[in-house]
Design a protein around this motif. Structure first.
Motif, PDB file in Angstrom:
ATOM      1  N   UNK A  94      -1.198  12.674  -8.284  1.00 25.90           N
ATOM      2  CA  UNK A  94      -2.348  13.507  -7.924  1.00 25.90           C
ATOM      3  C   UNK A  94      -1.942  14.772  -7.184  1.00 25.90           C
ATOM      4  N   UNK A  95      -0.968  14.644  -6.292  1.00 21.31           N
ATOM      5  CA  UNK A  95      -0.538  15.813  -5.515  1.00 21.31           C
ATOM      6  C   UNK A  95      -1.543  16.210  -4.452  1.00 21.31           C
TER       7      UNK A  95
ATOM      8  N   UNK B 196       0.003   9.472  -5.111  1.00 23.75           N
ATOM      9  CA  UNK B 196       0.167  10.837  -4.606  1.00 23.75           C
ATOM     10  C   UNK B 196       1.061  11.667  -5.523  1.00 23.75           C
ATOM     11  N   UNK B 197       2.092  11.028  -6.058  1.00 25.31           N
ATOM     12  CA  UNK B 197       2.977  11.766  -6.984  1.00 25.31           C
ATOM     13  C   UNK B 197       2.177  12.284  -8.172  1.00 25.31           C
TER      14      UNK B 197
ATOM     15  N   UNK C 123      -4.059  14.629  -1.149  1.00 18.17           N
ATOM     16  CA  UNK C 123      -4.249  13.471  -0.283  1.00 18.17           C
ATOM     17  C   UNK C 123      -5.520  12.691  -0.614  1.00 18.17           C
TER      18      UNK C 123
ATOM     19  N   UNK D  57      -5.644   5.031  -4.713  1.00 20.63           N
ATOM     20  CA  UNK D  57      -5.061   3.843  -4.076  1.00 20.63           C
ATOM     21  C   UNK D  57      -6.141   2.797  -3.822  1.00 20.63           C
ATOM     22  N   UNK D  58      -7.258   3.268  -3.293  1.00 23.33           N
ATOM     23  CA  UNK D  58      -8.360   2.337  -3.027  1.00 23.33           C
ATOM     24  C   UNK D  58      -8.816   1.661  -4.316  1.00 23.33           C
TER      25      UNK D  58
ATOM     26  N   UNK E 178      -5.760   8.912  -2.036  1.00 26.07           N
ATOM     27  CA  UNK E 178      -6.450   7.835  -1.299  1.00 26.07           C
ATOM     28  C   UNK E 178      -7.480   7.139  -2.199  1.00 26.07           C
TER      29      UNK E 178
ATOM     30  N   UNK F 158       0.428   4.049  -2.765  1.00 22.79           N
ATOM     31  CA  UNK F 158      -0.008   5.382  -2.349  1.00 22.79           C
ATOM     32  C   UNK F 158       0.983   6.442  -2.816  1.00 22.79           C
ATOM     33  N   UNK F 159       2.261   6.113  -2.751  1.00 26.81           N
ATOM     34  CA  UNK F 159       3.284   7.076  -3.205  1.00 26.81           C
ATOM     35  C   UNK F 159       3.083   7.402  -4.688  1.00 26.81           C
TER      36      UNK F 159
ATOM     37  N   UNK G  46      -6.407  -1.097  -5.519  1.00 28.97           N
ATOM     38  CA  UNK G  46      -6.493  -2.396  -4.834  1.00 28.97           C
ATOM     39  C   UNK G  46      -7.806  -3.102  -5.138  1.00 28.97           C
TER      40      UNK G  46
ATOM     41  N   UNK H 277       0.810  -1.217   0.000  1.00 26.32           N
ATOM     42  CA  UNK H 277       0.000   0.000   0.000  1.00 26.32           C
ATOM     43  C   UNK H 277       0.848   1.273   0.000  1.00 26.32           C
ATOM     44  N   UNK H 278       1.973   1.233   0.710  1.00 25.34           N
ATOM     45  CA  UNK H 278       2.782   2.455   0.764  1.00 25.34           C
ATOM     46  C   UNK H 278       3.295   2.831  -0.614  1.00 25.34           C
TER      47      UNK H 278
END
Lengths: 357, 180
Positions: free
Chosen positions: B37-38, B34-35, B40, B47-48, B44, B30-31, B51, B26-27
């Motif tokens: 999207x910029x 986030x890179x 949070x 990421x969801x 998220x 998520x990274x 998965x 997940x980390x």
């Protein structure tokens, strides 16, 4: 220069690490959503059910809820016969317009693509309606934006005549009927506006406006364009504006698709594979419609549309389970031909968005 | 338990195996999200979605690449597709906001280097930006990126080269920073 780039790269790697620097991942918060979504799927796998069944969703105390929501947008009995009649009639119409892939060496694509085209016939109809709507809007824009202009009398005669003298031309040669109702309906427009190269053809492909060739003998009222010519030229200009807008919008969409295709995962049969294929099929039908429109195009634009047709046909054939090398081949072809760059050049961002979106 | 075993158990509907795979990756996912999207909440969401897609389609994972690379490719696709939708929405919003923001006196305030760099990366063509983020920021190899994006590793290299060149051109005002 390369030393400079090396120095810059070192600097970049150090400095850019702060770009969108991610915080610690809120793993529990994310897992809550993931778990809720995958639990029914995993449960169904464990008991050997198909994950899509609603039974998989009905667990424990949620039974009542699931039962209650069954009525939400509950579909009626499928009208099989009615739908089949519509399908058949649409199919008959479609069959009367043969589907063929242009370009050499594409014979092997014809059969599957024709089948695909037939399968997508309902989408083709919708595309046609969409294009027609865009053109109607374009015509409206053209009429209102050109507006009444002061009468401009060109230096020389502008003749409305058939491109080639022949039997069919005689029948379609525009007469200079000053009494025509069209005389009042349309004002004359400046020669430069009306006679740009792309404005050549009219809705009727057998009719051409002979414009700048002042050596041609006069076949109409001397001293300026005839009323009948004006009446034809204005819809022709509107038609061309509409087609150009529709083409620009289409090329923009194609560019988005090809960019997505290139960025899409390789050999990962997620939903997007099927989505992209479906999207490509839609655009393929639209591309063919545009190619078949009776409008004069620049050689470059036509070439681009034909190349696009080929690329879209290739992508449309790729399903989510297509082998990696096939996807690579298509992607490499796009890169080699510079298709995306040419699409971007042909349809800069924003062009065509005003219509239909 | 090895990762292939976890994958197999998740395929068979084992929740704990799915959770173990999630925890392991997940980390990283998520990274990546986030890179791109910029933000949070977007990261998220992406990421969801990554998965959920992965576990829903896990039977299609053939094990040719590492599970992490496969997840990375899904995360990239999900993020890029998601951002396209968000951008379309935001472009309309920005147009409206811009109408209200009149440049008061034409005074240009020079943003600092980080801000300019961020904007330059944002403005990179999607292909360049994707490769730049995955390679220079997240440390994936060209071979991995090739597998993730369905391109040749050579293409990834050339995209990265062009991305860096473009960034250097965009930041030429600050040439002293790296020349010294």
């Amino acid at each position: 220069m390369s030393a400079d780039l090396e120095r810059f790269t070192r600097f970049l790697l150090r400095r850019a690490a702060r770009y969108n620097a991610p915080p610690e991942s809120p793993r529990e918060a994310i897992w809550t959503g993931v778990d809720a979504a995958i639990r029914p799927v995993l449960d169904a796998r464990r008991v050997g059910e198909t994950p899509e069944t609603t039974a998989g969703l009905a667990t424990g105390s949620d039974d009542d809820l699931v039962g209650a929501v069954q009525d939400y947008h509950a579909p009626p009995v499928t009208p099989h016969d009615e739908m089949w009649e519509r399908i058949e009639s649409a199919w008959d119409l479609r069959r009367s317009a043969p589907v063929a892939v242009r370009g050499a060496g594409l014979d092997e694509l014809d059969v599957p693509l024709a089948n695909e085209a037939r399968r997508r016939r309902s989408v083709g109809w919708m595309t046609g309606v969409g294009l027609a709507a865009a053109m109607v809007i374009g015509i409206a824009i053209g009429r209102t934006s050109l507006g009444p202009t002061p009468a401009v009398v060109p230096d020389g005669p502008v003749v409305a005549a058939a491109t080639e003298p022949g039997p069919e031309a005689v029948g379609t040669t525009l007469s200079a009927d000053a009494e025509s109702p069209a005389t009042e309906e349309f004002e004359r427009e400046p020669l430069e506006t009306a006679l740009t190269p792309a404005d050549g053809p009219t809705v009727d492909p057998s009719v051409r406006l002979v414009s700048a060739d002042r050596t041609l003998p006069e076949a109409a009222t001397p001293g300026g364009p005839t009323a009948a010519e004006s009446s034809v030229r204005r819809p022709a200009a509107s038609w061309n504006v509409a087609v150009r807008l529709a083409t620009a919008k289409h090329l923009g969409q194609a560019e988005t698709l090809l960019t997505s295709f290139r960025a899409d995962t390789d050999g990962v049969p997620v939903d997007d594979g099927a989505e992209l294929s479906g999207w490509a099929r839609d655009l393929l039908g639209e591309t063919r419609l545009l190619l078949d429109l009776p409008v004069e195009r620049g050689a470059r634009e036509r070439e681009l549309l034909e190349e696009l047709e080929l690329v879209l046909a290739q992508i449309a054939r790729l399903g989510p389970d297509a082998p990696t090398f096939e996807r690579d081949l298509v992607a490499d072809g796009i890169v080699r031909q510079g298709t995306i760059a040419r699409l971007r050049a042909a349809a800069p961002p924003g062009v065509g968005e005003a219509v239909g979106t | 338990m090895t990762e292939p075993q976890l994958v197999q158990r998740a395929r068979d509907g084992d929740h704990s195996a799915a959770r173990a795979l999630y925890d392991a990756h997940v980390d990283r996912v998520f990274r990546i999200c986030y890179r791109f999207a910029g933000e949070d909440h977007l990261a998220q969401d992406f990421t969801q979605e990554t998965f959920v897609r992965a576990f829903t389609k896990i039977e299609t994972f053939r094990g040719e690449a590492k599970f992490g690379t496969w997840l990375g490719s899904i995360a990239t696709t999900v993020s890029l597709n998601g951002l396209r939708k968000v951008k379309r929405f935001r472009t309309r919003e920005t147009d409206l906001v811009d109408d209200f923001r009149a440049a008061p006196s034409g005074i240009a305030i020079e943003p600092d280097l980080d801000e300019r760099l961020s904007r330059a990366v944002d403005d990179l063509p999607e292909g360049y930006r994707t490769v730049f983020i995955l390679h220079d920021l997240e440390g994936y190899t060209h071979e991995e990126i090739g597998r993730m994006l369905g391109i040749q590793s050579g293409t990834s290299k050339s995209q990265l080269f062009r991305a860096r060149n473009r960034l250097r051109d965009e930041l030429s005002d600050f040439a002293g920073e790296w020349a010294s």
